[in-house]
Design a protein around this motif. Structure first.
Motif, PDB file in Angstrom:
ATOM      1  N   HIS A   1       0.832  -1.213   0.000  1.00 56.46           N
ATOM      2  CA  HIS A   1       0.000   0.000   0.000  1.00 56.46           C
ATOM      3  C   HIS A   1       0.865   1.260   0.000  1.00 56.46           C
ATOM      4  N   ASN A   2       2.011   1.209   0.669  1.00 53.48           N
ATOM      5  CA  ASN A   2       2.907   2.369   0.624  1.00 53.48           C
ATOM      6  C   ASN A   2       3.480   2.575  -0.771  1.00 53.48           C
ATOM      7  N   LEU A   3       3.882   1.482  -1.404  1.00 48.87           N
ATOM      8  CA  LEU A   3       4.420   1.591  -2.759  1.00 48.87           C
ATOM      9  C   LEU A   3       3.349   2.004  -3.762  1.00 48.87           C
ATOM     10  N   THR A   4       2.114   1.605  -3.507  1.00 48.68           N
ATOM     11  CA  THR A   4       1.015   2.006  -4.406  1.00 48.68           C
ATOM     12  C   THR A   4       0.801   3.514  -4.346  1.00 48.68           C
ATOM     13  N   CYS A   5       0.883   4.096  -3.181  1.00 44.52           N
ATOM     14  CA  CYS A   5       0.763   5.561  -3.063  1.00 44.52           C
ATOM     15  C   CYS A   5       1.887   6.264  -3.826  1.00 44.52           C
ATOM     16  N   THR A   6       3.096   5.732  -3.731  1.00 43.82           N
ATOM     17  CA  THR A   6       4.210   6.314  -4.490  1.00 43.82           C
ATOM     18  C   THR A   6       3.978   6.195  -5.987  1.00 43.82           C
ATOM     19  N   LEU A   7       3.433   5.051  -6.426  1.00 42.30           N
ATOM     20  CA  LEU A   7       3.117   4.865  -7.846  1.00 42.30           C
ATOM     21  C   LEU A   7       2.087   5.891  -8.314  1.00 42.30           C
ATOM     22  N   GLU A   8       1.057   6.123  -7.533  1.00 40.32           N
ATOM     23  CA  GLU A   8       0.037   7.104  -7.909  1.00 40.32           C
ATOM     24  C   GLU A   8       0.634   8.504  -7.979  1.00 40.32           C
ATOM     25  N   ALA A   9       1.568   8.817  -7.077  1.00 39.64           N
ATOM     26  CA  ALA A   9       2.227  10.128  -7.121  1.00 39.64           C
ATOM     27  C   ALA A   9       3.055  10.278  -8.387  1.00 39.64           C
ATOM     28  N   ALA A  10       3.750   9.223  -8.783  1.00 39.40           N
ATOM     29  CA  ALA A  10       4.539   9.270 -10.022  1.00 39.40           C
ATOM     30  C   ALA A  10       3.640   9.436 -11.237  1.00 39.40           C
ATOM     31  N   VAL A  11       2.468   8.816 -11.219  1.00 39.59           N
ATOM     32  CA  VAL A  11       1.524   8.951 -12.348  1.00 39.59           C
ATOM     33  C   VAL A  11       1.022  10.379 -12.446  1.00 39.59           C
ATOM     34  N   ARG A  12       0.677  10.966 -11.305  1.00 36.42           N
ATOM     35  CA  ARG A  12       0.134  12.338 -11.319  1.00 36.42           C
ATOM     36  C   ARG A  12       1.175  13.366 -11.753  1.00 36.42           C
ATOM     37  N   ALA A  13       2.448  13.079 -11.557  1.00 36.42           N
ATOM     38  CA  ALA A  13       3.491  14.066 -11.837  1.00 36.42           C
ATOM     39  C   ALA A  13       4.086  13.935 -13.238  1.00 36.42           C
ATOM     40  N   THR A  14       3.685  12.924 -14.005  1.00 38.67           N
ATOM     41  CA  THR A  14       4.269  12.697 -15.335  1.00 38.67           C
ATOM     42  C   THR A  14       3.164  12.617 -16.380  1.00 38.67           C
ATOM     43  N   ASN A  15       3.565  12.348 -17.607  1.00 43.32           N
ATOM     44  CA  ASN A  15       2.595  12.223 -18.701  1.00 43.32           C
ATOM     45  C   ASN A  15       1.700  11.006 -18.582  1.00 43.32           C
ATOM     46  N   ALA A  16       1.997  10.123 -17.651  1.00 45.26           N
ATOM     47  CA  ALA A  16       1.140   8.957 -17.441  1.00 45.26           C
ATOM     48  C   ALA A  16      -0.248   9.355 -16.957  1.00 45.26           C
TER      49      ALA A  16
ATOM     50  N   VAL B   1       1.300  -2.364  -8.189  1.00 41.60           N
ATOM     51  CA  VAL B   1       2.612  -2.705  -7.639  1.00 41.60           C
ATOM     52  C   VAL B   1       2.515  -4.073  -6.996  1.00 41.60           C
ATOM     53  N   ASN B   2       3.571  -4.867  -7.171  1.00 46.09           N
ATOM     54  CA  ASN B   2       3.604  -6.178  -6.536  1.00 46.09           C
ATOM     55  C   ASN B   2       5.023  -6.474  -6.074  1.00 46.09           C
ATOM     56  N   LEU B   3       5.112  -7.331  -5.087  1.00 47.74           N
ATOM     57  CA  LEU B   3       6.400  -7.744  -4.538  1.00 47.74           C
ATOM     58  C   LEU B   3       6.562  -9.238  -4.768  1.00 47.74           C
ATOM     59  N   TYR B   4       7.655  -9.615  -5.422  1.00 49.56           N
ATOM     60  CA  TYR B   4       7.922 -11.011  -5.741  1.00 49.56           C
ATOM     61  C   TYR B   4       9.198 -11.450  -5.035  1.00 49.56           C
ATOM     62  N   PRO B   5       9.106 -11.996  -3.833  1.00 54.10           N
ATOM     63  CA  PRO B   5      10.330 -12.419  -3.124  1.00 54.10           C
ATOM     64  C   PRO B   5      10.995 -13.575  -3.844  1.00 54.10           C
TER      65      PRO B   5
ATOM     66  N   VAL C   1      12.824  -7.264  -5.198  1.00 52.89           N
ATOM     67  CA  VAL C   1      11.481  -7.847  -5.169  1.00 52.89           C
ATOM     68  C   VAL C   1      10.429  -6.931  -5.771  1.00 52.89           C
ATOM     69  N   PHE C   2      10.785  -5.677  -6.052  1.00 54.14           N
ATOM     70  CA  PHE C   2       9.793  -4.735  -6.569  1.00 54.14           C
ATOM     71  C   PHE C   2       9.512  -5.032  -8.053  1.00 54.14           C
ATOM     72  N   ALA C   3       8.237  -4.887  -8.442  1.00 56.52           N
ATOM     73  CA  ALA C   3       7.847  -5.062  -9.846  1.00 56.52           C
ATOM     74  C   ALA C   3       6.515  -4.371 -10.075  1.00 56.52           C
ATOM     75  N   LEU C   4       6.353  -3.840 -11.278  1.00 60.10           N
ATOM     76  CA  LEU C   4       5.061  -3.324 -11.716  1.00 60.10           C
ATOM     77  C   LEU C   4       4.259  -4.453 -12.348  1.00 60.10           C
ATOM     78  N   GLN C   5       2.965  -4.419 -12.144  1.00 61.37           N
ATOM     79  CA  GLN C   5       2.089  -5.463 -12.668  1.00 61.37           C
ATOM     80  C   GLN C   5       0.925  -4.815 -13.408  1.00 61.37           C
ATOM     81  N   TYR C   6       0.624  -5.375 -14.581  1.00 65.26           N
ATOM     82  CA  TYR C   6      -0.509  -4.888 -15.373  1.00 65.26           C
ATOM     83  C   TYR C   6      -1.522  -6.030 -15.471  1.00 65.26           C
ATOM     84  N   ARG C   7      -2.627  -5.873 -14.763  1.00 69.48           N
ATOM     85  CA  ARG C   7      -3.613  -6.953 -14.653  1.00 69.48           C
ATOM     86  C   ARG C   7      -4.620  -6.869 -15.794  1.00 69.48           C
ATOM     87  N   VAL C   8      -4.734  -7.984 -16.508  1.00 71.41           N
ATOM     88  CA  VAL C   8      -5.650  -8.088 -17.645  1.00 71.41           C
ATOM     89  C   VAL C   8      -6.555  -9.280 -17.405  1.00 71.41           C
TER      90      VAL C   8
END
Length: 825
Positions: free
Chosen positions: A511-526, A539-543, A555-562
């Motif tokens: 949940h902390n990393l998800t908030c950081t991801l949303e901040a990065a989206v709001r600050a860029t062309n994403a 965001v997902n963590l793969y140990p 362990v950090f990775a971005l995930q695109y759920r389809v």
């Protein structure tokens, strides 16, 4: 009984007059069907097949006629008066197909047509006349000269001319005394033997008579063999709808054979005087013997086969050099493949498989989840594909039906029949007329119908995926965010996550990393991405499972759920490949980011770290990974925009991922390169750790010296000595320790430089020798200034990209020089 039979015959003749333009021919056809003894061996499948043929014929002309036939057929099934329903339906279908078709059916076994002979005109004085006959009625064939044509029209009301005495003597010379047997009895026994009935004492007599009798009796052997093949109680009869079609066609052959034998028996044995001879019966047996022999060969080859394998077996005889065998096999193949045509049409139009006997070449497997339906539920059984159908057509048929099923079950969109339905319905109509001789399995309409159905289903499916499920947006999002093609977003996200990912993996929370991801989206062309794209980015963590203590970077990775229909294009295996690519590219990006930070933060080490080859290495790796797969991604996007079929998109998608994997060096063909690249990246991380330690030591020494200077100033202001001998001794000791620290770090740096250079040299050499041209160019770009080449003789091998390029340039220059010299001359 005679009056009732006369009334029935009159009513039957009246029916034939109203239904056919040739009443006499239709009447004989009706008598042959209704007097057939094969009614008891016919099955319910024969009746269903006949009903389907009649319905398809009526539906092609009028829907009302088809409905009326259904109503009449229902009344016929409830009737207890008519017992021979199958024969009646077969008769009606045969009459509707016209006289031309019926004549070709009736004349399968042509009878010899003989004119009446006078006693003494054809026989020598030494021969004995077996019997003399009177002229028969004009409605029956009479004995005389042989009619060899299979389609010769019967001449009614006129007699054929008599041949010359010599030829007639050669054809009609009776047998000598048959040791007590009369000629008529011998002929009667031979005719019975042709149907498998052997009387006691038959076949005795002179050797020529025995040879002719044996030839005629061989018809009975073939008859019994075929009879056993179509008998359900024998255990040899094949199972399935297509086998039923073959058996029904063979029964039709038997019907015509029985009719021909009955007419022969009536004229040769039962007529007044019995004008038949054994030689004439032997001449008649030539054509049936040839036909039954090849029927037996075909049934023997078709033993224990079914479905498309059975069709392929019969299709081999269609290519036979004998035209009669080819015609016979063509007729059998058309009859047995009609159920296949019905199954094929149902699959192409509705995506349904009605195959109770497992004869269709497409197999459906149960228990497959909806997201794996396209990949695993349906497959082609290669051994069941008929030989008249190519593997490409079978693949198109499979993809067409899967598209219809996918639209209905995954996209909840019912696929309606299009223009290709007309082509398929045209195939269901039986050919009418003499010019339409091509069966459905050899006509060009089959390939046209399959191609039209495949194109329509593919375009409809891709239209739904691109319009309602935003396929193009999701493809682009995978490339931008999982393959790190969106540069501003990736750089800002790494800046925000740097402190967080330096922690141990056990201290990270999604949940902390998800908030950081949303901040990065709001600050860029994403932020300008559609909502259906941003909602799937997580965001997902793969140990890791190797037991080591991981940090957040590992362990950090971005995930695109389809999910939904798009899960077919992005299955779990595809998601795993995206994760592996993201891990590799994210690792390279992290090293590049760290080295850039080191470059900015450590001006004091500028001379020592001015030439940092790792920076150029990371940038070249990222550029190669993105540029090398650019063409593959462009081709994929173009195909999706053009709405090509889904199998093509899956293939292009896998090709694009393969290109990315090769250039990221995580492909199975680059496993050796992956280990060498791992060594280089590990040494780069070691450099970053070394830099952090050196930075901490220098900062600590600078702060100590600044504190000493501040202490001196404070003491001088108070009128004291600024620096005592004790302080000076401690300062010298500290400076000595710092110099030792610098010497130690310098030695470590030299060791690291040699190790790093060795790993990079090996990587460049392996890249230059790799068969992939783009990796060879990567080796050239990593050492474009020949820095590593000058320090290692192994890079001077002639197989490297530089030497290849120089050889090509030299070859082109020599070729151009020779051309210029030739022009001057």
């Amino acid at each position: 009984m005679d009056s009732s039979a006369t009334i029935i015959a009159a009513q039957l003749h009246k029916l034939c007059v109203s239904l056919s333009s040739n009443p006499d021919g239709a009447y004989e056809l009706a008598v042959s069907y209704l007097s057939s003894t094969a009614e008891k061996t016919r099955s319910i499948q024969d009746e269903k097949l006949l009903c389907q043929k009649i319905l398809s014929r009526l539906a092609s002309k009028s829907a009302k006629d088809a409905d009326k036939f259904n109503e009449c057929y229902g009344k016929l099934k409830k009737s207890f008066i008519l017992k021979q329903r199958v024969s009646i339906l077969a008769l009606l279908l045969a009459l509707s197909e016209g006289l031309n078709h019926s004549e070709s059916t009736q004349q399968l076994f042509p009878l010899p047509m003989f004119s009446m002979t006078k006693p003494g005109t054809m026989l020598s004085t030494n021969t004995t006349t077996c019997s003399t006959g009177t002229t028969s009625s004009s409605s029956k064939q009479t004995f005389g000269t042989v009619s060899w044509g299979s389609n010769t029209q019967k001449q009614q009301g006129s007699e054929q001319s008599l041949p010359s005495n010599n030829s007639n003597y050669a054809m009609a010379l009776p047998m000598q005394n048959l040791e007590g047997q009369t000629e008529s009895a011998c002929v009667r026994d031979a005719v019975l033997a042709a149907t498998g009935v052997r009387s006691r004492g038959a076949g005795s007599g002179p050797r020529p008579a025995q040879a002719m009798y044996a030839r005629i009796a061989h018809l009975g052997v073939l008859h019994d063999r075929l009879k056993e093949f179509i008998d359900p109680a024998s255990g040899l009869m094949p199972q399935g709808l297509m086998a039923e079609g073959l058996v029904a066609c063979i029964r039709d052959e038997f019907t015509e054979y029985y009719r021909s034998v009955a007419l022969l028996q009536a004229q040769a044995c039962d007529s007044e005087g019995g004008a038949g001879t054994l030689r004439r019966v032997c001449v008649w047996a030539l054509e049936p013997l040839h036909r039954l022999t090849w029927l037996a060969n075909i049934t023997h080859a078709a033993h224990h086969k079914k479905g498309g394998e059975l069709a392929s077996c019969v299709h081999r005889f269609v290519r036979h050099g004998d035209e009669r065998v080819s015609t016979l096999a063509r007729r059998l193949l058309t009859a047995l493949t009609y159920p296949l045509l019905l199954m094929l049409t149902r699959w192409l139009l509705h995506g349904e498989i009605d195959d109770p006997y497992h004869e269709f070449f497409i197999e459906s497997r149960s228990g497959v989840p909806i997201d794996r339906m396209w990949h695993d539920k349906y497959r082609v059984r290669e051994w069941m594909v008929p030989s008249f159908m190519s593997r490409e057509q079978a693949a198109q048929i499979l993809a067409t039906g899967k598209s219809v099923v996918f639209m209905r079950e995954a996209c909840a969109d019912e696929f309606g029949p299009g223009d290709h339905a007309q082509h398929l319905n045209q195939l269901l109509r039986p050919p009418v007329g003499e010019t339409e001789n091509a069966a459905w399995w050899e006509s060009e309409e089959l390939s046209a119908a399959v191609g039209a159905a495949h194109l329509a289903a593919s375009q409809r499916l891709l239209s739904a995926l691109t319009t309602h499920h935003h396929l193009l947006d999701h493809l682009t999002a995978h490339r931008r965010y999982l393959l790190l093609a969106q540069g501003d977003f990736v750089h800002h996200l790494m800046t925000l996550l740097q402190d967080e990912l330096n922690k141990p993996a056990s201290q990270l929370y999604v949940h902390n990393l998800t908030c950081t991801l949303e901040a990065a989206v709001r600050a860029t062309n994403a932020q300008f991405e559609p909502p259906h794209v941003l909602a799937r980015l997580h965001v997902n963590l793969y140990p890791n499972c190797d037991g080591r203590d991981d940090c957040g970077w590992d362990v950090f990775a971005l995930q695109y759920r389809v999910d939904g229909p798009l899960g077919t294009l992005f299955p779990a295996t595809c998601a795993a490949r995206y994760r592996a690519l993201f891990t590799q590219l994210w690792r390279v990006k992290r090293i590049e980011y760290s080295l850039h930070e080191a470059w900015r933060e450590h001006i004091l080490l500028q001379k020592r770290l001015k030439c940092m080859p790792a920076l150029r290495l990371c940038g070249a790796l990222q550029e190669a990974s993105s540029v090398g797969a650019e063409a593959a991604w462009d081709e994929l996007i173009t195909a999706a925009t053009a709405r090509q079929h889904l199998d093509a998109l899956l293939r292009l998608h896998h090709q694009a991922l393969d290109k990315h994997s090769i250039h990221a060096m995580i492909h199975h063909s680059t496993q050796e390169l992956q280990s060498y690249l791992g060594n280089v990246l590990n040494e780069t991380l070691n450099l970053r750790n070394f830099e952090a330690m050196l930075h901490a030591g220098i900062i600590a020494e600078l702060e100590r010296r600044e504190d000493i200077e501040a202490l001196k100033a404070e003491r001088v202001s108070k009128g004291e000595y600024g620096f005592t001998s004790a302080d000076e001794a401690r300062d010298k000791e500290k400076r000595k320790i710092f110099l030792q620290f610098l010497a130690s770090r310098k030695a470590d740096l030299n060791v690291w430089a040699r190790t790093y250079r060795s790993h990079v040299t090996t990587l460049i050499l392996k890249l230059a020798l790799h068969p992939e041209v783009s990796l060879q160019t990567l080796a050239f770009r990593l050492d474009y200034s020949d820095f590593y080449k000058r320090g290692d003789a192994k890079l001077h091998q002639p197989l490297t990209y530089q030497h290849k390029r120089m050889s090509e340039i030299g070859f082109d220059m020599a070729k151009k020089k020779n051309l210029d010299g030739a022009k001057k001359k």
